[in-house]
Design an enzyme around this catalytic site. Sequence first.
Site, short mmCIF file in Angstrom:
data_model
loop_
_atom_site.label_atom_id
_atom_site.label_comp_id
_atom_site.label_asym_id
_atom_site.label_seq_id
_atom_site.Cartn_x
_atom_site.Cartn_y
_atom_site.Cartn_z
N LYS A 77 -12.97 -44.03 -18.53
CA LYS A 77 -13.85 -44.35 -17.39
C LYS A 77 -14.72 -45.57 -17.68
O LYS A 77 -14.99 -46.35 -16.78
CB LYS A 77 -14.71 -43.14 -17.01
CG LYS A 77 -13.87 -42.02 -16.40
CD LYS A 77 -14.66 -41.10 -15.50
CE LYS A 77 -13.69 -40.18 -14.76
NZ LYS A 77 -14.32 -39.26 -13.85
N LYS A 135 -2.65 -39.46 -14.86
CA LYS A 135 -3.08 -38.21 -14.22
C LYS A 135 -3.43 -38.43 -12.74
O LYS A 135 -4.03 -39.46 -12.40
CB LYS A 135 -4.35 -37.73 -14.95
CG LYS A 135 -4.84 -36.36 -14.54
CD LYS A 135 -6.17 -36.06 -15.22
CE LYS A 135 -7.34 -36.68 -14.49
NZ LYS A 135 -8.37 -35.76 -13.99
N LYS A 161 -8.86 -37.66 -8.28
CA LYS A 161 -9.40 -37.76 -6.92
C LYS A 161 -10.10 -39.08 -6.67
O LYS A 161 -10.23 -39.50 -5.54
CB LYS A 161 -10.30 -36.56 -6.61
CG LYS A 161 -11.64 -36.54 -7.31
CD LYS A 161 -12.50 -35.42 -6.76
CE LYS A 161 -12.64 -34.28 -7.75
NZ LYS A 161 -13.32 -34.67 -9.00
P1 ATP Z 1 -12.39 -37.93 -11.06
O1 ATP Z 1 -11.24 -38.78 -10.60
O2 ATP Z 1 -13.62 -38.06 -10.25
O3 ATP Z 1 -12.61 -37.97 -12.53
P2 ATP Z 1 -10.65 -35.62 -11.18
O4 ATP Z 1 -9.72 -35.54 -10.02
O5 ATP Z 1 -10.13 -36.09 -12.48
O6 ATP Z 1 -11.93 -36.45 -10.76
P3 ATP Z 1 -12.48 -33.53 -12.08
O7 ATP Z 1 -13.64 -33.24 -11.20
O8 ATP Z 1 -12.72 -34.35 -13.29
O9 ATP Z 1 -11.28 -34.19 -11.25
O10 ATP Z 1 -11.77 -32.18 -12.47
C1 ATP Z 1 -12.01 -30.93 -11.89
C2 ATP Z 1 -11.06 -29.91 -12.49
O11 ATP Z 1 -9.72 -30.21 -12.07
C3 ATP Z 1 -11.02 -29.93 -14.02
O12 ATP Z 1 -10.84 -28.62 -14.50
C4 ATP Z 1 -9.83 -30.78 -14.34
O13 ATP Z 1 -9.28 -30.49 -15.59
C5 ATP Z 1 -8.90 -30.39 -13.22
N1 ATP Z 1 -7.97 -31.49 -12.91
C6 ATP Z 1 -8.31 -32.75 -12.51
N2 ATP Z 1 -7.23 -33.49 -12.30
C7 ATP Z 1 -6.16 -32.71 -12.61
C8 ATP Z 1 -4.75 -32.92 -12.61
N3 ATP Z 1 -4.24 -34.09 -12.25
N4 ATP Z 1 -3.94 -31.91 -12.98
C9 ATP Z 1 -4.47 -30.70 -13.34
N5 ATP Z 1 -5.79 -30.45 -13.37
C10 ATP Z 1 -6.64 -31.42 -13.01
#
Ligand code: ATP
Length: 338
Positions: free
Chosen positions: A116, A199, A202
């Site tokens: 990040k 990955k 969002k």
């Molecule tokens: P950002 O892009 O804002 O970092 P993110 O989509 O990576 O957000 P988080 O809020 O960091 O999401 O994650 C929330 C939960 O969802 C965590 O438990 C994280 O491990 C899970 N998670 C996030 N992205 C994935 C993915 N691609 N596959 C499986 N689990 C995920």
Amino acid sequence: MSSNQKKVMLSAIQPSSQLTIGNYIGALRNWVKLQENYDCIFFAVNLHAITVRQDPKMLLEQTYRAIATYLAAGIHPEDAAVFIQSQVPEHTELAWILTCNSYMGELNRMTQFKDKSAKQGANIPAGLFTYPVLMASDILLYDTELVPIGHDQKQHVELTRDIAIRMNNTYGKDLFKVPEVYIPPVGARIMSLQDPTAKMSKSDPDVSSAIYLTDTDDQIRKKLKRAVTDSGTEITDDDTKPGIRNLLAIQSSLTGKSIPELVLSYAGKQYGHLKLETAEIVVQAVAPIRNRADELMSDRAYLDSVLQRGAEKARVRAQRTLKRVYDRMGLVSPQGRA
Ligand code: ATP
Ligand code: LTN
């Protein structure tokens, strides 16, 4: 079993955008599945989201939407404490104490910080660096035993364990419970539809890389149709085909069918079949959650009543833990000395 005999399970998601099927499959769905057997705490971590710049209006809307999505996915607000992180100021209070017991070196090793911060240019917010300490605070405040998360958060829970063990050694061994992680066997790392080596996230600026739990049925179908797949034609589960592997993982986690079983059922079929069928399975999973969350979003008074109740329950527990920490460390707490 009454709720005070159950072990505490806690998790949270950042309202940094709309939730994705990655968040659902990796995290939220498992909260729902496991909730009956635990004393549950689920919240939206808006203070984590501001480690990168957020538009205030959107942040507020996304925060409520995250809570509506938890409920729409099947979290029971009568049993679980459901709230927004900023409603419980004890999270930031304990975070300072934990910051003083964390090391620059260990925070520097966090891969999410490296990823990040690389996207931030010259001015990297200090909060991005200390973010895992706030997460440790979220977890340790409630004597949490289980943290259901996707694979990318494992390192942060390991750090939480290290901090807890270190402080238990310094201030008395039962100061904090040392939490365990729960990572689902399939779907712990759903990949981007546009770059299956990264990955699904969002906050990816390319909205076609992720399926959001707010997407319409048509948007879901279009995104899956355009999902980047690999060269070749045969549907197999191997390292050379990350795009195909990702679609298989999405299907497997949503249907409960194993990957080998799915591969067998696609023998002799084209990539197009896999995309189409995956799209229908995703539509079936997302549509009811989206529709229910829409309804809940139009009843803000109900959401506020759930949050108020959740935050009150949480604060009582958080204050108890904080008092214990203050007393052990020779700090005078707001309640005075024990
Ligand atoms: P950002 O892009 O804002 O970092 P993110 O989509 O990576 O957000 P988080 O809020 O960091 O999401 O994650 C929330 C939960 O969802 C965590 O438990 C994280 O491990 C899970 N998670 C996030 N992205 C994935 C993915 N691609 N596959 C499986 N689990 C995920
Ligand atoms: N850092 C997590 C969200 C998060 C969390 C938590 C998860 C904040 N506090 C406590 C589990 C337990 C992320 O997914 N980015």
